[in-house]
Design an enzyme around this catalytic site. Structure first.
Site, PDB file in Angstrom:
ATOM      1  CG  HIS A  29      -3.599  -3.210   3.546  1.00 17.76           C
ATOM      2  ND1 HIS A  29      -2.398  -2.805   4.134  1.00 17.76           N
ATOM      3  CD2 HIS A  29      -4.197  -2.333   3.237  1.00 17.76           C
ATOM      4  CE1 HIS A  29      -2.548  -1.696   4.080  1.00 17.76           C
ATOM      5  NE2 HIS A  29      -3.281  -1.225   3.432  1.00 17.76           N
TER       6      HIS A  29
ATOM      7  CB  CYS B  41      -1.141  -0.105   1.251  1.00 20.50           C
ATOM      8  SG  CYS B  41      -2.321   0.948   0.960  1.00 20.50           S
TER       9      CYS B  41
END
Length: 513
Positions: free
Chosen positions: A434, A340
């Protein structure tokens, strides 16, 4: 109306989250329809929840873990207000899963009534749907400078008539003073709801505590419901990244002849640091959080984790010398993973008029991509594949997206519809997803490739490690600790009947203001 309980703490990280989860698991195993609740959480560790309208929203990761302890899917109402700090002075406000505003010291008073109203309404809905709701406080109820507008600790308890227990971490020292002081700083109406105490993280013979527990009972008129022992295996799904030690968990011995050393950069605004916990469940994998450039040089795999403030944390990397260590690691052909915000840092250029407002800034230049930040936030669950046929699940929470990329750059993952996601170039990997390492087969394939690239030919993955089972064992352990070490009959009376009548007032008390 259902029964309820508020688990408050003498400090942050006193054990509120794990005690709440343990009580939830204990009740669930008794057949009670129980749900967790935290009116307001301040954390950059969040989980994605699919709301009733099919859209993705965020709640604190601890509440998702507590939901699992209750045998429930996460629900946006379990954590109606989530504050995600982006700096020392401002936090993004996530209300019932959706980012709606930025909160600062200047506008908090204006926003607070709306936040409190939303939290109270969510709790009321949960109490009408479940037999019991176990509520977790935030910080300490004795933060008397904040009491006037509180809707998370004693303000919530007063509003909903919740009996309250206070948990303290004896490992920090001063637990008896902090428990007494917590009660003594509350006004009479608040004190009337505080029914007793739980001591957390005790090492040794609990009999040694008996004189202190007896005296605490005498001076407060309130019992201690139990003493929870220090337990090394309680490290999954930590509420706060600061709860981590340098090494995650207790690494099991390798199945082969080599260990694999993973260094995770502990960014100032690290988010969803729990991504690497699944790696730490693997035998022979040592995962540590670090801010030391020298430790990156010695690592087999370096991970740049998520960040709530990508551009600010990238500047910090450069200021500390960690950026040079990351690029040197990659230049040596050693494995590097960005997740991310960490993935975004690997870009050639980052265009950010949204999160930092700094416009275009150079990235680390390790992947031939550009990242642009959008005011609209992507929050969703994701499923797909890696390496052609390996199933992967994860979730996305980000403002930035890949706005330009070398067309020859292969993706790291693919969505279920075949669209590529993330990137890989040699031993440099990046993804916005994630939670991918919770997919067991993907985690094994990735670690096998890392070991090969790092020259750890003696490392072997364990074919029987299942992350979901490890999480369930943790939740069951929490339930076991509650059943074995707390007076559960007394807790049930509290939940069912409320605080005991005529609890004594402990001076000096404090006005609500």
């Amino acid at each position: 109306m259902s029964g309820g309980l508020l688990v408050a703490g003498t400090t942050s990280d006193a054990g509120k989250s794990v005690l709440t989860a343990g009580i939830c698991r204990w009740l669930w195993r008794r057949g009670v329809r129980v749900a967790p609740f935290k009116a307001q959480n301040m954390s950059n560790n969040s989980a994605v929840v699919v709301g009733p309208d099919g859209r993705g929203g965020e709640i604190g990761r601890a509440q998702a873990m507590q939901a699992a302890a209750c045998g429930l899917a996460p629900d946006l109402r379990f954590n109606p207000v989530l504050l995600k700090p982006g700096s020392d002075h401002a936090s993004q406000v996530v209300l019932l899963g959706e980012a709606v505003d930025t909160i600062t010291a200047g506008n908090y008073r204006q926003l607070r009534p709306r936040l409190a109203e939303t939290a109270y309404a969510a709790l009321a809905e949960l109490r009408s749907a479940y037999d019991v709701v176990i509520c977790e406080g935030a910080g300490s109820p004795a933060e008397i400078n904040l009491r006037a507008g509180d809707y998370v600790n004693m303000g919530l308890a007063r509003h909903a008539g919740l009996p309250t227990i206070v948990v303290g971490d004896i490992d920090r020292g001063g637990v008896f003073a902090s428990m007494f002081g917590t009660v003594a700083l509350l006004d009479p109406a608040d004190q009337a709801l505080v029914a007793g105490f739980v001591i957390n993280k005790f090492r040794g013979d609990p009999g040694l505590l008996r004189p202190g527990l007896d005296m605490l009972h005498r001076v407060t008129g309130r019992p201690t419901y139990g003493v929870l022992p220090w337990e090394l295996d309680l490290w999954l799904d930590a509420e706060d990244s600061l709860a981590y030690g340098r090494v995650l968990g207790r690494p099991a011995a390798p199945r082969g002849t080599d260990w694999l050393d993973v260094a995770v950069v502990r960014l100032p605004r690290i988010s969803n640091a729990t991504d690497v916990e699944a790696l730490a469940t693997e035998p022979g994998v040592r995962v540590r959080l670090t801010i030391e450039p020298a430790e990156l040089a010695a690592a087999d795999l370096v991970v740049l984790p998520g960040s709530k403030s990508t551009v600010a944390d990238l500047a910090w990397l450069r200021e500390t010398g960690l950026a040079d260590a990351v690029t040197a690691h990659a230049a040596a052909g050693r494995p590097l993973l960005g997740i991310c915000g960490g993935f975004q840092m690997l870009a050639r250029t980052i265009h950010d008029p949204v999160e930092s407002g700094r416009g275009s800034v150079p990235g680390l230049g390790l992947l031939p991509i550009e990242v642009t930040f959008d005011a609209r936030k992507t929050v969703r669950r994701a499923t797909g594949t890696a390496a052609g046929d390996v199933p992967v699940q994860g979730y996305e929470i980000h403002h930035g997206y890949v706005s330009a990329a070398d067309p020859a750059l292969p993706p790291l993952l693919r969505y279920a519809n075949g669209v590529g996601e993330g990137a890989r170039l040699g031993a440099v990997h990046g993804t916005h997803w994630h939670g991918t390492f919770e997919s067991d087969e993907f985690r094994r394939r990735f670690l096998t490739e890392v070991a090969r690239s790092a020259g750890r030919t003696g490392f072997k993955v364990a074919p029987d490690t299942a992350f979901a089972a490890a999480r369930e064992r943790t939740l069951d352990l929490l339930g076991d600790l509650v059943e074995e070490h707390l007076d559960t009959d007394a807790l049930w009376r509290l939940i069912e009947s409320g605080p005991p009548p005529a609890l004594p007032f402990i001076p000096p008390g404090a006005p609500t203001g």
